[in-house]
Design a protein around this motif. Structure first.
Motif, PDB file in Angstrom:
ATOM      1  N   TYR A 105       0.830  -1.483  -0.093  1.00 38.00           N
ATOM      2  CA  TYR A 105       0.011   0.570  -0.050  1.00 38.00           C
ATOM      3  C   TYR A 105       0.915   0.851   0.109  1.00 38.00           C
ATOM      4  O   TYR A 105       2.067   0.828   1.297  1.00 38.00           O
ATOM      5  N   LYS A 106       0.266   1.969  -1.331  1.00 35.79           N
ATOM      6  CA  LYS A 106       1.458   3.263  -0.614  1.00 35.79           C
ATOM      7  C   LYS A 106       2.561   2.933  -0.654  1.00 35.79           C
ATOM      8  O   LYS A 106       3.084   4.149  -0.223  1.00 35.79           O
ATOM      9  N   ARG A 140       4.166   0.411   0.451  1.00 39.02           N
ATOM     10  CA  ARG A 140       5.395   0.087   1.445  1.00 39.02           C
ATOM     11  C   ARG A 140       4.857  -1.627   1.580  1.00 39.02           C
ATOM     12  O   ARG A 140       3.504  -1.328   1.345  1.00 39.02           O
ATOM     13  N   TRP A 141       5.353  -2.188   2.235  1.00 38.02           N
ATOM     14  CA  TRP A 141       4.949  -3.318   2.227  1.00 38.02           C
ATOM     15  C   TRP A 141       4.440  -3.777   3.786  1.00 38.02           C
ATOM     16  O   TRP A 141       5.083  -3.629   4.165  1.00 38.02           O
ATOM     17  N   TYR A 142       3.243  -4.490   3.942  1.00 37.20           N
ATOM     18  CA  TYR A 142       2.877  -4.771   5.184  1.00 37.20           C
ATOM     19  C   TYR A 142       2.429  -6.222   5.925  1.00 37.20           C
ATOM     20  O   TYR A 142       1.806  -6.337   4.436  1.00 37.20           O
ATOM     21  N   GLU A 143       2.455  -6.384   6.693  1.00 35.85           N
ATOM     22  CA  GLU A 143       2.175  -8.280   7.485  1.00 35.85           C
ATOM     23  C   GLU A 143      -0.180  -8.154   7.226  1.00 35.85           C
ATOM     24  O   GLU A 143      -0.271  -7.310   7.342  1.00 35.85           O
ATOM     25  N   GLY A 144      -0.071  -9.198   6.662  1.00 43.40           N
ATOM     26  CA  GLY A 144      -1.369  -9.890   6.537  1.00 43.40           C
ATOM     27  C   GLY A 144      -1.765  -9.015   5.479  1.00 43.40           C
ATOM     28  O   GLY A 144      -1.717  -8.108   4.862  1.00 43.40           O
ATOM     29  N   LEU A 145      -3.338  -8.677   5.513  1.00 44.57           N
ATOM     30  CA  LEU A 145      -4.518  -8.944   4.491  1.00 44.57           C
ATOM     31  C   LEU A 145      -4.814  -7.753   4.777  1.00 44.57           C
ATOM     32  O   LEU A 145      -5.682  -6.525   3.974  1.00 44.57           O
ATOM     33  N   TYR A 146      -5.683  -7.673   5.657  1.00 42.66           N
ATOM     34  CA  TYR A 146      -6.713  -6.124   6.259  1.00 42.66           C
ATOM     35  C   TYR A 146      -5.190  -5.153   6.570  1.00 42.66           C
ATOM     36  O   TYR A 146      -4.019  -5.727   7.565  1.00 42.66           O
ATOM     37  N   ALA A 153      -2.466  -0.820   9.638  1.00 40.45           N
ATOM     38  CA  ALA A 153      -1.140   0.068   9.212  1.00 40.45           C
ATOM     39  C   ALA A 153      -2.244   1.852   9.235  1.00 40.45           C
ATOM     40  O   ALA A 153      -2.966   1.467   7.538  1.00 40.45           O
ATOM     41  N   GLY A 154      -2.366   2.625   9.391  1.00 42.09           N
ATOM     42  CA  GLY A 154      -3.014   3.946   9.465  1.00 42.09           C
ATOM     43  C   GLY A 154      -4.994   4.147   9.763  1.00 42.09           C
ATOM     44  O   GLY A 154      -5.273   4.405   9.690  1.00 42.09           O
ATOM     45  N   ALA A 155      -5.389   3.113  10.278  1.00 47.75           N
ATOM     46  CA  ALA A 155      -6.085   2.460  10.526  1.00 47.75           C
ATOM     47  C   ALA A 155      -6.938   3.372  11.788  1.00 47.75           C
ATOM     48  O   ALA A 155      -6.369   3.549  12.585  1.00 47.75           O
ATOM     49  N   THR A 156      -8.507   4.389  11.673  1.00 45.79           N
ATOM     50  CA  THR A 156      -8.296   4.855  12.301  1.00 45.79           C
ATOM     51  C   THR A 156      -9.444   3.815  13.815  1.00 45.79           C
ATOM     52  O   THR A 156      -9.619   2.946  13.379  1.00 45.79           O
ATOM     53  N   ASP A 157      -9.701   4.437  14.944  1.00 44.82           N
ATOM     54  CA  ASP A 157     -11.153   3.740  15.368  1.00 44.82           C
ATOM     55  C   ASP A 157     -11.507   4.216  15.337  1.00 44.82           C
ATOM     56  O   ASP A 157     -12.635   2.007  15.232  1.00 44.82           O
ATOM     57  N   GLU A 158     -12.873   4.792  14.312  1.00 43.09           N
ATOM     58  CA  GLU A 158     -13.618   3.707  13.544  1.00 43.09           C
ATOM     59  C   GLU A 158     -13.865   2.645  12.808  1.00 43.09           C
ATOM     60  O   GLU A 158     -14.539   1.685  12.819  1.00 43.09           O
ATOM     61  N   ASP A 159     -12.389   2.394  12.264  1.00 41.42           N
ATOM     62  CA  ASP A 159     -11.781   1.693  11.284  1.00 41.42           C
ATOM     63  C   ASP A 159     -11.769   0.096  12.832  1.00 41.42           C
ATOM     64  O   ASP A 159     -12.282  -0.686  11.984  1.00 41.42           O
TER      65      ASP A 159
END
Ligand SMILES: Cc1cc2nc3c(=O)[nH]c(=O)nc-3n(C[C@H](O)[C@H](O)[C@H](O)COP(=O)(O)OP(=O)(O)OC[C@H]3O[C@@H](n4cnc5c(N)ncnc54)[C@H](O)[C@@H]3O)c2cc1C
Length: 537
Positions: free
Chosen positions: A165-166, A168-174, A177-183
């Motif tokens: 995403y943008k 960079r590679w992140y762990e997992g599929l969900y 990174a960057g998730a808000t409280d609402e997310d």
């Protein structure tokens, strides 16, 4: 055939802004060697156009059972017949290799899938599938709850998944990174909804969602989920978090080749609930091999290969007083041969039945048209070395997904071998999720090798700018009829029930009858129909 420019092809499959940027970067990019491999589209089209065949009188054989199609369902039916001590059958497969959409390939670097690449560990209730896995030496034993313990070498090695995403590679599929409280709250709410369905049981003690579909509850409380799309189901619960919806949409595209708004809510929830034994525990671990489900295919094929005729197509099935006359030809449409069978197991899809079963040609039953198939492009890229990567990235995983792409990313064939350096094969998956499956098929087949190779390379380049220097070969499979589409209303509609009924002495056994394209379903229907035929023979 229409000729498209590079920009038009990239725009059609990866979006206009992406295409413009890619063409600005390079007007004439490098291409490796490669070709289009596999399936018999040309033959299929000849069949559709009404291929006429006369079998000479000395080219007929009597055989009690003919199996049409050597995909997982057909091979499973053969396996079951043989296990029951019945060996007097012929299996006819149009391609030059068995396996259908679960077939695999191999080269000097690795074996690799051309379609299906994993199964989740079956739950203890799936006794039949566990007996196959046991026969293959995959099962080590049982745990305290009676659930199977799988030998470590067959469980997908860590790291299993990552998402790009943008930049960079992140762990997992969900994407955490960057998730808000609402997310996070919305993710929790979705997980609470699925937990409710995981623990739900009907009056007969059946789960709402389990594998195979034939063991799922048919209680109206569950089946009414099929009346709405997954998109509507999420809307009704106020679940609008973009990353949650992306994750669920990804799941639908990955398992069904369909978007959220096309997929039945029943099928969407099936994906998340059928692989979890009880609320709060992880999904069943994945079983995989470098060649994906090709390993399962090869095991089944090994058992029945003396009875299998590859490179031979069934072109007509003519029901008779005593059974069915089966007309076949080789791939060039020559060497006609006939079988007089008492029973036929039709393990090819319904769209084929429409051209092959003589009484269906002029008057196909209405349910046949309800079985709609999506199209997929799969590319296998042989790399001389691994792409470079930044130390801040999550490392190369088995499944590597691009958040901002309509593709599903790629799986790494050597991952399971524990080889993390040097040459490898990447299997890249692109589902064509058009609303109209015919449009998708036309787009799939109108795009030639170079077009598809460019789509795969340009897409992978977003995460690996050095991919074109590393790839030494790129082959493409165009699956025109890849997966049955569990669209809204199909899972619990009339067509599936009608399609499963035998027509005279022809018994239908394709995974499409379950509504979802999965190994477990092909295996289940293959067993069921073999047993049905054994009782009658
Ligand atoms: C890209 C892709 C990825 C997938 N990934 C997974 C995965 O990871 N896990 C999973 O469980 N499933 C996956 N699947 C689903 C897969 O389709 C099923 O697991 C299963 O292989 C379906 O088997 P089948 O026998 O029902 O059908 P098919 O694979 O469609 O087999 C039908 C067979 O009939 C043959 N045939 C058709 N017409 C004729 C004729 N006239 N004469 C003779 N032979 C004929 C065909 O060539 C084919 O071999 C994937 C599918 C695709 C396309």
């Amino acid at each position: 055939m229409t000729t498209f420019t590079r920009r038009e092809i990239l725009a059609a499959f990866l979006g206009v802004p992406f295409a413009l940027a890619a063409c600005r970067r390079s007007a004439a990019p490098a291409f490796p060697e490669g070709e289009i491999v596999g399936t018999s589209d040309v033959f299929g089209h000849r069949l559709r156009d009404g291929l006429k065949v006369d079998v000479p009188s000395d080219a007929w054989t009597n055989v009690p059972v003919v199996i049409v199609g050597g995909g997982v369902a057909g091979l499973t039916a053969a396996w079951r017949l043989q296990k029951s001590g019945f060996d007097d059958f012929a299996l006819i497969e149009i391609e030059n290799a068995p396996g259908g959409t679960s077939r695999s390939g191999t080269n000097r670097v690795a074996s690799f899938p051309w379609g299906a690449h994993y199964i989740p560990t079956p739950m203890k209730e799936n006794v039949a599938l566990l007996s196959l896995l046991d026969e293959m030496g995959v099962v080590e034993g049982k745990d305290a709850d009676g659930e199977p313990v799988i030998r470590e070498q067959f469980l997908c090695r860590d790291p299993e998944e990552r998402v790009f995403y943008k930049g960079r590679w992140y762990e997992g599929l969900y994407l955490h990174a960057g998730a808000t409280d609402e997310d996070r709250q919305q993710l929790d709410k979705f997980n609470a909804e699925t937990a409710r369905w995981i623990s739900w049981r009907d009056g007969r003690g059946r789960r709402a969602f389990t594998l195979p579909v034939s063991a799922c509850s048919d209680d109206a409380e569950v089946t009414e989920l099929d009346r709405i799309s997954m998109d509507q189901w999420l809307n009704e619960r106020g679940l609008y978090s973009p990353r949650l919806r992306w994750w669920i949409d990804y799941a639908c595209r990955d398992d069904y080749g369909m978007t959220l708004d096309q997929t039945s809510a029943w099928a969407g929830l099936f994906y998340f609930c059928s692989r979890v034994t009880k609320p709060g525990v992880e999904s069943q671990s994945l079983i995989t091999w470098p060649e994906g489900n090709g390993r399962l295919v090869n095991h089944l094929f090994e058992k029945s290969k003396a009875r299998v005729q590859l490179d031979r197509a069934v072109v007509e099935l003519i029901p008779s007083e005593t059974g069915v006359d089966v007309i076949t030809v080789d791939r060039e449409g020559r060497d006609p041969r006939g079988f007089r069978a008492r029973r036929v197991i039709f393990a090819a899809p319904q769209f084929m039945a429409r051209y092959v079963i003589r009484p269906y040609r002029d008057n196909p039953p209405p349910h046949v048209a309800e079985f709609q198939f999506g199209s997929w492009m799969v590319a296998n890229l042989t790399l001389r070395n691994r792409p470079k990567q930044s130390p801040r990235d999550f490392p190369l995983a088995w499944d590597n997904v691009f958040y901002e792409s309509p593709s599903l990313g790629y799986v790494v064939a050597t991952h399971q071998r524990g080889r993390d350096h040097g040459p490898t094969v990447l299997t890249y998956y692109y589902p064509l999720c058009d609303e109209n499956p015919r449009t998708a098929r036309t787009r799939l087949l109108e795009t030639d090798w170079r077009g598809w190779a460019d789509v795969a390379l340009a897409d992978i380049e977003r995460a690996h700018p050095d991919i074109r220097e590393l790839v030494e070969r790129l082959d493409v499979m165009r699956w025109g009829h890849a997966m049955i589409r569990p669209r809204t209303g199909f899972m619990w509609g009339q067509a599936r029930r009608e399609g499963a009924k035998p027509f005279r002495s022809i018994h239908f056994a394709h995974s499409e009858l379950s509504g979802v394209a999965l190994f477990e379903e092909a295996f289940d229907v293959g067993l069921r129909v073999a047993d049905e035929v054994l009782k009658l023979i």
